[in-house]
Design a protein around this motif. Structure first.
Motif, short mmCIF file in Angstrom:
data_model
loop_
_atom_site.label_atom_id
_atom_site.label_comp_id
_atom_site.label_asym_id
_atom_site.label_seq_id
_atom_site.Cartn_x
_atom_site.Cartn_y
_atom_site.Cartn_z
N GLY A 67 0.81 -6.95 7.70
CA GLY A 67 -0.04 -6.67 6.55
C GLY A 67 -1.51 -6.41 6.87
O GLY A 67 -2.30 -6.18 5.97
N ILE A 118 0.84 -1.21 0.00
CA ILE A 118 0.00 0.00 0.00
C ILE A 118 0.86 1.25 0.00
O ILE A 118 0.33 2.36 0.10
CB ILE A 118 -1.04 0.02 1.14
CG1 ILE A 118 -0.38 -0.01 2.51
CG2 ILE A 118 -2.04 -1.12 0.98
CD1 ILE A 118 -1.33 0.44 3.63
N VAL A 154 7.19 0.78 5.81
CA VAL A 154 7.05 -0.56 6.37
C VAL A 154 6.14 -0.53 7.59
O VAL A 154 6.38 0.21 8.55
CB VAL A 154 8.42 -1.16 6.72
CG1 VAL A 154 8.26 -2.56 7.31
CG2 VAL A 154 9.31 -1.21 5.49
N LEU A 155 5.07 -1.32 7.55
CA LEU A 155 4.15 -1.47 8.67
C LEU A 155 4.59 -2.64 9.53
O LEU A 155 5.42 -3.45 9.11
CB LEU A 155 2.73 -1.72 8.14
CG LEU A 155 2.20 -0.66 7.17
CD1 LEU A 155 0.93 -1.16 6.48
CD2 LEU A 155 1.92 0.63 7.91
N1 ADE Z 1 3.34 -5.01 5.33
C1 ADE Z 1 4.25 -4.20 5.88
N2 ADE Z 1 4.33 -3.04 5.21
C2 ADE Z 1 3.43 -3.11 4.19
C3 ADE Z 1 3.06 -2.23 3.14
N3 ADE Z 1 3.60 -1.02 2.99
N4 ADE Z 1 2.12 -2.65 2.29
C4 ADE Z 1 1.56 -3.88 2.41
N5 ADE Z 1 1.88 -4.74 3.37
C5 ADE Z 1 2.81 -4.37 4.26
#
Ligand code: ADE
Length: 225
Positions: A142, A134, A138-139
């Motif tokens: 997901g 997305i 970085v999350l």
């Molecule tokens: N998981 C960690 N970061 C993400 C991102 N930017 N988009 C999708 N899944 C992710």
């Protein structure tokens, strides 16, 4: 009807965002079904319901194991055919309105949420059909990405948004940013609504909106033109 099956180790992270407002109503109206699956339910480790392990090669972090993910996906595939098995990851294709439009026309979609260092790469090689990011950040996992994707897909299903025209006139749907919007009062502390919007002259209003949309897109997002 569109059906979304989301596989995650943190279903509670998705329950609220997927059950409010327009997404809630779309499910109540039978326009979409969203099912959350806890990956731990597919662990063969009855005692600790473990789904991750250390990476080969000695790097830090944990990796989601093949077996629970394979079992979860196989169990869904035994029940129906899927258009896509999506994996959310920062190294996937970047999500945008056009991807949302494509996905919303599917029948059955699986979204596997990444966690920790990610999923064993063999899952991506053998079972995943589409990898989606997305954005370039970085999350922690997901799940929020899956919520974003589900929200964007569901709201454009015909009937999901009350006023049909509304979802179609969004920013990006026609590769233009949306024009400014105003509501009552027409004069707030001397801040005035543009006269044309109060004129009642339909053609002039549509023309003003289009000019605003083009001007805002040129100024703020020239890459869209
Ligand atoms: N998981 C960690 N970061 C993400 C991102 N930017 N988009 C999708 N899944 C992710």
């Amino acid at each position: 009807m569109l059906r979304l099956d989301i596989i995650t180790v943190l279903p509670e992270m998705l329950e609220t965002p997927l059950n409010c407002s327009i997404l809630k109503r779309a499910q109540e109206k039978g326009l979409v079904q969203i099912h959350l699956h806890n990956l731990r339910d597919y662990s063969t480790d009855k005692r600790h319901r473990r789904v991750d392990d250390y990476p080969f090669g000695g790097q830090a972090g944990m990796v989601l194991q093949c077996e629970p993910v394979d079992r979860a996906i196989a169990s869904l595939k035994r029940q129906r055919a899927y258009d896509e098995v999506i994996y959310t990851s920062p190294d996937g294709e970047t999500f945008n309105q056009s991807v949302a439009n494509q996905l919303s026309m599917g029948e059955n979609l699986i979204i596997l949420c990444g966690r920790y260092k990610g999923v064993d790469y063999r899952i991506r090689e053998h079972l995943i059909t589409r990898e989606i990011s997305i954005g370039d950040y970085v999350l922690t996992g997901g799940e929020l990405a899956a919520a974003v994707i589900a929200d964007a897909i569901v709201r454009i299903i015909p009937g999901a948004v009350g006023d049909e025209q509304s979802a179609l006139s969004d920013s990006f749907q026609d590769r233009l940013l949306a024009p400014p919007v105003y509501t009552r009062p027409a004069d707030y502390k001397g801040w005035k609504v543009p006269d044309v919007l109060l004129s009642g002259h339909e053609a002039n209003i549509r023309e003003w909106e289009l000019r605003q949309a083009v001007e805002r897109t040129e100024r703020l997002r020239p890459d869209l033109l």
